[in-house]
Design a protein around this motif. Structure first.
Motif, PDB file in Angstrom:
ATOM      1  N   ALA A  88       0.777  -1.276   0.102  1.00  0.00           N
ATOM      2  CA  ALA A  88       0.114  -0.113   0.085  1.00  0.00           C
ATOM      3  C   ALA A  88       0.857   1.267  -0.014  1.00  0.00           C
ATOM      4  N   LEU A  89       1.939   1.085   0.777  1.00  0.00           N
ATOM      5  CA  LEU A  89       2.889   2.472   0.764  1.00  0.00           C
ATOM      6  C   LEU A  89       3.526   2.687  -0.758  1.00  0.00           C
ATOM      7  N   LEU A  90       3.693   1.508  -1.167  1.00  0.00           N
ATOM      8  CA  LEU A  90       4.327   1.657  -2.695  1.00  0.00           C
ATOM      9  C   LEU A  90       3.266   2.297  -3.480  1.00  0.00           C
ATOM     10  N   ASN A  91       2.236   1.750  -3.451  1.00  0.00           N
ATOM     11  CA  ASN A  91       1.107   2.541  -4.155  1.00  0.00           C
ATOM     12  C   ASN A  91       0.880   3.947  -4.121  1.00  0.00           C
ATOM     13  N   VAL A  92       1.053   4.351  -2.992  1.00  0.00           N
ATOM     14  CA  VAL A  92       0.791   5.787  -2.530  1.00  0.00           C
ATOM     15  C   VAL A  92       1.843   6.480  -2.956  1.00  0.00           C
ATOM     16  N   ILE A  93       3.060   5.846  -2.808  1.00  0.00           N
ATOM     17  CA  ILE A  93       4.337   6.696  -3.617  1.00  0.00           C
ATOM     18  C   ILE A  93       4.164   6.935  -5.171  1.00  0.00           C
ATOM     19  N   PHE A  94       3.580   5.904  -5.685  1.00  0.00           N
ATOM     20  CA  PHE A  94       3.717   5.956  -7.273  1.00  0.00           C
ATOM     21  C   PHE A  94       2.552   6.955  -7.517  1.00  0.00           C
ATOM     22  N   MET A  95       1.478   6.919  -6.618  1.00  0.00           N
ATOM     23  CA  MET A  95       0.220   7.822  -7.155  1.00  0.00           C
ATOM     24  C   MET A  95       0.581   9.266  -7.009  1.00  0.00           C
ATOM     25  N   PHE A  96       1.597   9.577  -5.821  1.00  0.00           N
ATOM     26  CA  PHE A  96       2.179  10.969  -5.860  1.00  0.00           C
ATOM     27  C   PHE A  96       2.889  11.260  -6.738  1.00  0.00           C
ATOM     28  N   LEU A  97       3.753  10.391  -7.313  1.00  0.00           N
ATOM     29  CA  LEU A  97       4.697  10.809  -8.535  1.00  0.00           C
ATOM     30  C   LEU A  97       3.836  11.187  -9.672  1.00  0.00           C
ATOM     31  N   VAL A  98       2.722  10.442  -9.992  1.00  0.00           N
ATOM     32  CA  VAL A  98       1.950  10.738 -11.110  1.00  0.00           C
ATOM     33  C   VAL A  98       1.117  11.969 -10.805  1.00  0.00           C
ATOM     34  N   ILE A  99       0.952  12.479  -9.815  1.00  0.00           N
ATOM     35  CA  ILE A  99       0.028  13.551  -9.491  1.00  0.00           C
ATOM     36  C   ILE A  99       1.179  14.870  -9.572  1.00  0.00           C
ATOM     37  N   VAL A 100       2.442  14.519  -9.293  1.00  0.00           N
ATOM     38  CA  VAL A 100       3.632  15.658  -9.467  1.00  0.00           C
ATOM     39  C   VAL A 100       3.509  15.960 -10.951  1.00  0.00           C
ATOM     40  N   TYR A 101       3.827  14.562 -11.867  1.00  0.00           N
ATOM     41  CA  TYR A 101       3.864  14.723 -13.175  1.00  0.00           C
ATOM     42  C   TYR A 101       2.817  15.509 -13.727  1.00  0.00           C
ATOM     43  N   ILE A 102       1.682  15.197 -13.633  1.00  0.00           N
ATOM     44  CA  ILE A 102       0.318  15.962 -13.802  1.00  0.00           C
ATOM     45  C   ILE A 102       0.433  17.369 -13.572  1.00  0.00           C
ATOM     46  N   GLY A 103       0.932  17.668 -12.465  1.00  0.00           N
ATOM     47  CA  GLY A 103       0.969  19.076 -12.125  1.00  0.00           C
ATOM     48  C   GLY A 103       1.975  20.025 -12.860  1.00  0.00           C
ATOM     49  N   TYR A 104       3.065  19.186 -13.236  1.00  0.00           N
ATOM     50  CA  TYR A 104       4.276  19.643 -14.046  1.00  0.00           C
ATOM     51  C   TYR A 104       3.684  20.058 -15.478  1.00  0.00           C
ATOM     52  N   GLU A 105       3.226  18.956 -15.921  1.00  0.00           N
ATOM     53  CA  GLU A 105       2.497  19.262 -17.388  1.00  0.00           C
ATOM     54  C   GLU A 105       1.659  20.053 -17.679  1.00  0.00           C
ATOM     55  N   ALA A 106       0.555  20.415 -16.654  1.00  0.00           N
ATOM     56  CA  ALA A 106      -0.345  21.310 -16.508  1.00  0.00           C
ATOM     57  C   ALA A 106       0.228  23.019 -16.300  1.00  0.00           C
ATOM     58  N   MET A 107       1.176  22.918 -15.488  1.00  0.00           N
ATOM     59  CA  MET A 107       1.807  24.179 -15.445  1.00  0.00           C
ATOM     60  C   MET A 107       2.679  24.546 -16.602  1.00  0.00           C
ATOM     61  N   GLU A 108       3.354  23.571 -17.378  1.00  0.00           N
ATOM     62  CA  GLU A 108       3.956  23.886 -18.798  1.00  0.00           C
ATOM     63  C   GLU A 108       3.154  24.326 -19.829  1.00  0.00           C
ATOM     64  N   ARG A 109       1.918  23.655 -19.908  1.00  0.00           N
ATOM     65  CA  ARG A 109       0.771  23.773 -20.796  1.00  0.00           C
ATOM     66  C   ARG A 109       0.312  25.528 -20.427  1.00  0.00           C
ATOM     67  N   MET A 110       0.404  25.858 -19.281  1.00  0.00           N
ATOM     68  CA  MET A 110      -0.081  27.092 -19.089  1.00  0.00           C
ATOM     69  C   MET A 110       0.819  28.245 -19.319  1.00  0.00           C
ATOM     70  N   ARG A 111       1.994  27.918 -19.018  1.00  0.00           N
ATOM     71  CA  ARG A 111       3.268  28.860 -19.475  1.00  0.00           C
ATOM     72  C   ARG A 111       3.440  28.801 -20.740  1.00  0.00           C
ATOM     73  N   ASP A 112       2.904  27.788 -21.665  1.00  0.00           N
ATOM     74  CA  ASP A 112       3.158  28.133 -23.083  1.00  0.00           C
ATOM     75  C   ASP A 112       2.106  27.729 -23.808  1.00  0.00           C
ATOM     76  N   THR A 113       1.230  28.555 -23.727  1.00  0.00           N
ATOM     77  CA  THR A 113      -0.131  28.482 -24.422  1.00  0.00           C
ATOM     78  C   THR A 113      -0.153  28.354 -25.937  1.00  0.00           C
ATOM     79  N   GLN A 114      -0.906  27.489 -26.528  1.00  0.00           N
ATOM     80  CA  GLN A 114      -1.047  27.679 -27.657  1.00  0.00           C
ATOM     81  C   GLN A 114      -2.124  28.437 -28.370  1.00  0.00           C
ATOM     82  N   VAL A 115      -1.985  29.459 -29.319  1.00  0.00           N
ATOM     83  CA  VAL A 115      -2.838  30.360 -29.831  1.00  0.00           C
ATOM     84  C   VAL A 115      -3.795  29.800 -31.082  1.00  0.00           C
TER      85      VAL A 115
END
Length: 115
Positions: A88-115
């Motif tokens: 269960a601990l391993l699963n929580v750590i992996f889920m946290f890494l996915v959340i960090v990646y999604i947040g990073y991608e979302a921030m990158e997309r907001m910074r580099d908006t396509q017109v």
């Protein structure tokens, strides 16, 4: 009074069920990855990430449940029951890494908006 031994398994095919769910979930996640890449959809990619964490959770759960059935030994006086907690601990750590990646991608997309 007679003493009755109670030594049968209570798993009742749960391993087969977990493996079926693992294959189905992983297959669906692969389809979502391809769809997300082709459509440039962060929503599909994030759901695929979620499905992969579910797959990992199912795999770790099946493995740790199998480990937990191992009997006590001299080295493991209570058996390997704690394997499920570590899984269960391993699963929580992996889920946290996915959340960090999604947040990073979302921030990158907001910074580099396509017109």
């Amino acid at each position: 009074m007679s003493n009755h031994s109670h030594s049968h398994s209570h798993s009742h095919g749960s391993c087969k069920t977990l493996l079926f769910a693992l294959l189905f979930t992983t297959g669906f996640a692969v389809v979502e990855v391809f769809g997300g890449i082709m459509a440039n959809s962060l929503a599909l990619l994030s759901d695929a990430g979620h499905m992969f964490t579910d797959s990992l959770s199912l795999a770790v759960g099946a493995f740790s449940a199998w480990l937990a059935t191992k009997p006590a030994s001299r080295r493991h006086s209570f058996g390997l029951k704690r394997a499920e907690v570590l899984g269960a601990l391993l699963n929580v750590i992996f889920m946290f890494l996915v959340i960090v990646y999604i947040g990073y991608e979302a921030m990158e997309r907001m910074r580099d908006t396509q017109v």
